[in-house]
Each structure stands twice: as structure tokens, then as C-alpha cells.
Design an enzyme around this catalytic site. Structure first.
Site, PDB file in Angstrom:
ATOM      1  N   LYS A 180       0.814  -1.216   0.000  1.00  0.00           N
ATOM      2  CA  LYS A 180       0.000   0.000   0.000  1.00  0.00           C
ATOM      3  C   LYS A 180       0.843   1.258   0.000  1.00  0.00           C
ATOM      4  CE  LYS A 180      -4.437  -1.489   1.794  1.00  0.00           C
ATOM      5  NZ  LYS A 180      -5.481  -1.223   2.798  1.00  0.00           N
ATOM      6  N   LYS A 189      -4.960 -11.056  -6.975  1.00  0.00           N
ATOM      7  CA  LYS A 189      -6.106 -11.090  -6.072  1.00  0.00           C
ATOM      8  C   LYS A 189      -7.230 -10.182  -6.578  1.00  0.00           C
ATOM      9  CE  LYS A 189      -5.799  -8.760  -2.225  1.00  0.00           C
ATOM     10  NZ  LYS A 189      -5.385  -8.226  -0.918  1.00  0.00           N
ATOM     11  N   LYS A 247     -10.459  -4.219  -4.483  1.00  0.00           N
ATOM     12  CA  LYS A 247     -11.210  -2.976  -4.664  1.00  0.00           C
ATOM     13  C   LYS A 247     -10.416  -1.985  -5.489  1.00  0.00           C
ATOM     14  CE  LYS A 247     -13.146  -3.390   0.010  1.00  0.00           C
ATOM     15  NZ  LYS A 247     -12.985  -3.042   1.437  1.00  0.00           N
TER      16      LYS A 247
HETATM   17  P1  TYM Z   1     -10.678  -5.725   3.843  1.00  0.00           P
HETATM   18  O1  TYM Z   1     -11.657  -4.645   4.131  1.00  0.00           O
HETATM   19  O2  TYM Z   1      -9.631  -5.469   2.828  1.00  0.00           O
HETATM   20  O3  TYM Z   1     -11.442  -7.027   3.401  1.00  0.00           O
HETATM   21  C1  TYM Z   1     -12.513  -7.544   4.168  1.00  0.00           C
HETATM   22  C2  TYM Z   1     -12.441  -9.056   4.185  1.00  0.00           C
HETATM   23  O4  TYM Z   1     -12.483  -9.570   2.851  1.00  0.00           O
HETATM   24  C3  TYM Z   1     -11.403 -10.473   2.650  1.00  0.00           C
HETATM   25  N1  TYM Z   1     -10.965 -10.402   1.246  1.00  0.00           N
HETATM   26  C4  TYM Z   1     -10.871 -11.471   0.429  1.00  0.00           C
HETATM   27  N2  TYM Z   1     -11.127 -12.777   0.633  1.00  0.00           N
HETATM   28  C5  TYM Z   1     -10.952 -13.608  -0.405  1.00  0.00           C
HETATM   29  N3  TYM Z   1     -10.530 -13.195  -1.642  1.00  0.00           N
HETATM   30  C6  TYM Z   1     -10.268 -11.897  -1.889  1.00  0.00           C
HETATM   31  N4  TYM Z   1      -9.872 -11.504  -3.094  1.00  0.00           N
HETATM   32  C7  TYM Z   1     -10.437 -10.964  -0.822  1.00  0.00           C
HETATM   33  N5  TYM Z   1     -10.266  -9.622  -0.713  1.00  0.00           N
HETATM   34  C8  TYM Z   1     -10.592  -9.305   0.555  1.00  0.00           C
HETATM   35  C9  TYM Z   1     -10.320  -9.981   3.593  1.00  0.00           C
HETATM   36  O5  TYM Z   1      -9.373 -10.999   3.872  1.00  0.00           O
HETATM   37  C10 TYM Z   1     -11.130  -9.593   4.806  1.00  0.00           C
HETATM   38  O6  TYM Z   1     -11.418 -10.726   5.593  1.00  0.00           O
HETATM   39  N6  TYM Z   1      -7.463  -5.484   7.667  1.00  0.00           N
HETATM   40  C11 TYM Z   1      -8.790  -5.929   7.273  1.00  0.00           C
HETATM   41  C12 TYM Z   1      -9.900  -5.309   8.077  1.00  0.00           C
HETATM   42  C13 TYM Z   1      -9.789  -5.468   9.561  1.00  0.00           C
HETATM   43  C14 TYM Z   1      -9.975  -6.672  10.296  1.00  0.00           C
HETATM   44  C15 TYM Z   1      -9.814  -6.315  11.664  1.00  0.00           C
HETATM   45  C16 TYM Z   1     -10.246  -7.996   9.935  1.00  0.00           C
HETATM   46  C17 TYM Z   1      -9.537  -4.482  10.455  1.00  0.00           C
HETATM   47  N7  TYM Z   1      -9.550  -4.987  11.730  1.00  0.00           N
HETATM   48  C18 TYM Z   1      -9.923  -7.266  12.683  1.00  0.00           C
HETATM   49  C19 TYM Z   1     -10.362  -8.927  10.956  1.00  0.00           C
HETATM   50  C20 TYM Z   1     -10.191  -8.577  12.315  1.00  0.00           C
HETATM   51  C21 TYM Z   1      -8.988  -5.567   5.798  1.00  0.00           C
HETATM   52  O7  TYM Z   1      -8.344  -4.687   5.271  1.00  0.00           O
HETATM   53  O8  TYM Z   1     -10.007  -6.216   5.205  1.00  0.00           O
END
Ligand code: TYM
Length: 342
Positions: free
Chosen positions: A111, A203, A206
Site C-alpha cells: 500500500k 487477487k 477494490k
Molecule cells: P478488507 O476490508 O480489505 O477485506 C474484508 C475481508 O475480505 C477479505 N478479502 C478477500 N477474501 C478472499 N478473496 C479476496 N480476493 C479478498 N479480498 C478481501 C479480507 O481478507 C477480509 O477478511 N485489515 C482488514 C480489516 C480489519 C480486520 C480487523 C479484519 C480491520 N480490523 C480485525 C479482521 C479482524 C482488511 O483490510 O479487510
């Protein structure tokens, strides 16, 4: 009951990866666990956000949770910035985690890009806030996609170092050997890593500039059909066994998506569709995806039309989450040696 915590960032469009890797699994866990699901708006501002769009996206992620089937009465659904204990515990964890640990985080490297000096301090400290999210509730399990694995390892490292560094105070305050649990990640199933529809080695994300690379949860049936029809494939028919997917990333991805949507394994999908040409398999996948996603898209649309209802859900969730997080923070302050207001 064991406790589940997970979070989703309110940044841009939610896509099929978010749904299959995370949100759909949140729904399945609500029967067996005490679940807390959070819209992580503090994490969102580690990179620039437009305030009006951010507000809309916080409500949209909340609507997606509910539309997908998360019951806000049985689970806790809230947004992070309404519970100040997250930021407070993150500060304490900033003093537990080491620079070297954070320097190794691949998400930060991706990032921040080339110009690391210009990245926000928040982006660097992102993983300590994530550890605080989880450990404020002393959650035992965290369902996430594969891309979050390293952050969950760091969360365990922080919990362990906290437990070690303050072991005497933890015992003296009546918490025994360890205050924080070593949280288990729940990563798995056929859609732990959903890939781009345009490139099976990237992957689904977004931030991909091509909208055809992903299926958004706001896409209508026509858009879903178009994107699947255009999805990259190879010229061979589908194999009938899973090992036939090796070295065929695009085929593997479409079979994984089908399996996750249908609640089956990839082996089961191949037992049915092995030998089929992609034209036929894509047609089946379009029917399945539209059938499963359209009701969610429609319900999200209805719910985002009622922001007062969404804001009410978030307020009630914050109330309940705050009560748990406050208890944790009170204990942490006693352990660390702060003088609390009595
Ligand atoms: P974020 O917002 O990027 O994504 C949310 C969830 O979606 C999953 N994900 C995917 N799973 C499978 N294939 C993909 N291509 C894909 N893209 C995204 C992510 O793994 C996630 O589970 N850091 C986290 C948010 C967060 C969080 C937390 C998660 C903040 N605090 C505490 C768990 C516990 C994030 O950026 O997710």
C-alpha cells in the site's frame, strides 16, 4: 461460547472476494459463536478518503452485513470509531509491537508503494489497530481471507508479548497466566483467496483499475453475466479432479467461486462439471451467481435507502461492543499501571 471478531473496511466497492472470503462466512458462524462484526472506519483513513463518500460506505458495508444475513440483534454490528477503546488499546499495542515486526508487513509495503516516506504513520501502524480490534474483545477466532493471515500472526505476537511483559501484573490482578488469548484465524474453504477475473494470478481487489476484474456486490444481473462471460479462461475443458486445476489459475478461480457460492467443495463441483467447456460452465456459474447475489444486492439497496435505520443499528451495536471493550481496557490499565478514574 467462544468469541468471533472480524472487520471490513468501508473503502470502495465490496466485491465477491469480500463476500465469499469473509461476509458469507460471518453469517455461517453466527449460530456457533458469540459474534462481533465491525466496519473499520479508523482503518479506512490510513489512506485519503472523501468524507461524504466515507459516510456512505460505512452505511453500505453495514447494509451488506445485514443483507447477507447477519442478524444485528443476535450479533454485535457496529463501526469502529464509535468505540474509542479501539484507538486507546492500539496506542498501548504501539508500545508493545516492535518496529521490526511492522517493517515486515507485506500489506504496508504494497500500500505504501515506492514512496514510503510519504505514507501516513497510521498506515504503518495499521496492524496494531487491527490487533486492538480483536483483543479488545479477547476474541478467540477471526474469520478472514487469506490476505489477512500475516496480520493475524502479528496479533498473536502482540498478545504473547503483552502476556509475557506483564506476566507478574497479570497474575497479581487475578487473571492467571495470560490475559489475552492467542487468537486463531479462520481461513479456508474454496474462496479464501478469490482472484481477479482478468488475471488468475492477481487477487480480486477494490483497487484494481479494471471494473471487469471483480464482481461488485452492487452489480446487477446483467453486469454479473457480462463480467463472467468476459472472464479470462484457458482453452481446455474443465478437469474432473482437483489436481487437474494445478497450473490453471483462471479455471481454479472460477471453480472455487462456483463451489463457495453453492456451498460445495471444488472436488464436488468438478465431479458434476468435469469435461464441460467453459462456455457451458460459465452459463451455469452466471445462473448460480445471479441467484445467490441478486437478493443481497436488492436488500442492500433497500437498506441504504433508510440511513436512520442503519445508524440505529450502529448505535446499538456500539453500545454493546463498548461495554465489553471497556471491561478489557479497565483491566489493561490496571495491568500496565495506569491510575484509573474511579
Ligand atoms: P478488507 O476490508 O480489505 O477485506 C474484508 C475481508 O475480505 C477479505 N478479502 C478477500 N477474501 C478472499 N478473496 C479476496 N480476493 C479478498 N479480498 C478481501 C479480507 O481478507 C477480509 O477478511 N485489515 C482488514 C480489516 C480489519 C480486520 C480487523 C479484519 C480491520 N480490523 C480485525 C479482521 C479482524 C482488511 O483490510 O479487510
Amino acid at each position: 461460547k467462544e468469541r468471533v471478531f472480524s472487520g471490513v473496511q468501508p473503502t470502495g466497492n465490496l466485491h465477491l472476494g469480500n463476500y465469499l472470503g469473509a461476509i458469507k462466512r460471518f453469517v455461517a458462524l453466527q449460530d456457533g459463536y458469540d459474534c462481533i462484526y465491525c466496519v473499520v472506519d479508523l482503518h479506512a483513513i490510513t489512506v485519503p478518503q472523501n468524507p461524504d463518500e466515507l459516510r456512505g460506505q460505512i452505511r453500505e458495508v453495514t447494509a451488506a452485513f445485514i443483507a447477507a444475513g447477519i442478524d444485528p440483534a443476535r450479533n454485535i454490528v457496529f463501526n469502529q470509531s464509535q468505540v474509542h477503546e479501539h484507538a486507546e488499546l492500539a496506542w498501548i499495542f504501539n508500545c508493545v509491537a516492535r518496529m521490526g515486526w511492522l517493517n515486515r508487513m507485506t500489506q504496508f509495503k504494497e500500500k505504501a508503494g515506492k514512496d514510503r516516506e510519504a505514507a501516513s504513520v497510521g498506515l504503518f501502524a495499521y496492524p496494531t489497530l487491527m490487533a486492538a480490534d480483536i483483543l479488545a474483545y479477547r476474541a478467540t477466532h477471526v474469520p478472514v481471507g487469506e490476505d489477512q493471515k500475516q496480520h493475524l500472526e502479528l496479533t498473536r505476537d502482540i498478545a504473547q508479548k503483552f502476556n509475557n511483559d506483564w506476566s507478574a501484573a497479570i497474575a497479581a490482578n487475578g487473571f492467571g497466566e495470560a490475559f489475552f488469548p492467542l487468537t486463531e484465524p479462520l481461513i479456508g474453504g474454496p474462496a479464501a483467496r478469490v482472484m481477479s477475473l482478468r488475471d488468475g494470478t492477481k487477487k480480486m481487489s477494490k483497487s484494481d483499475p479494471s471494473d471487469n476484474s471483480r464482481i461488485n456486490l452492487t452489480d446487477d444481473a446483467e453486469a454479473i453475466a457480462q463480467k463472467i462471460r468476459k472472464a479470462k479462461t484457458d482453452p481446455e475443458p474443465l478437469p474432473s479432479e482437483e489436481r487437474g486445476l494445478e497450473a490453471r489459475p483462471e479455471a481454479d478461480n472460477l471453480v472455487g467461486i462456483y463451489a463457495a457460492l453453492a456451498d460445495r467443495t471444488k472436488a464436488e463441483v468438478l465431479a458434476d462439471h468435469g469435461g464441460a467447456q467453459f462456455s457451458a460452465f460459465k452459463a451455469a456459474l452466471i445462473d448460480l451467481a445471479v441467484d445467490k447475489l441478486s437478493p443481497i444486492t436488492a436488500e442492500m439497496k433497500r437498506l441504504t435507502g433508510d440511513p436512520a435505520y442503519i445508524d440505529g443499528v450502529l448505535a446499538e451495536g456500539a453500545e454493546r461492543a463498548g461495554a465489553i471493550a471497556r471491561e478489557t481496557l479497565d483491566a489493561v490499565k490496571d495491568i500496565v499501571g495506569f491510575v484509573r478514574r474511579r
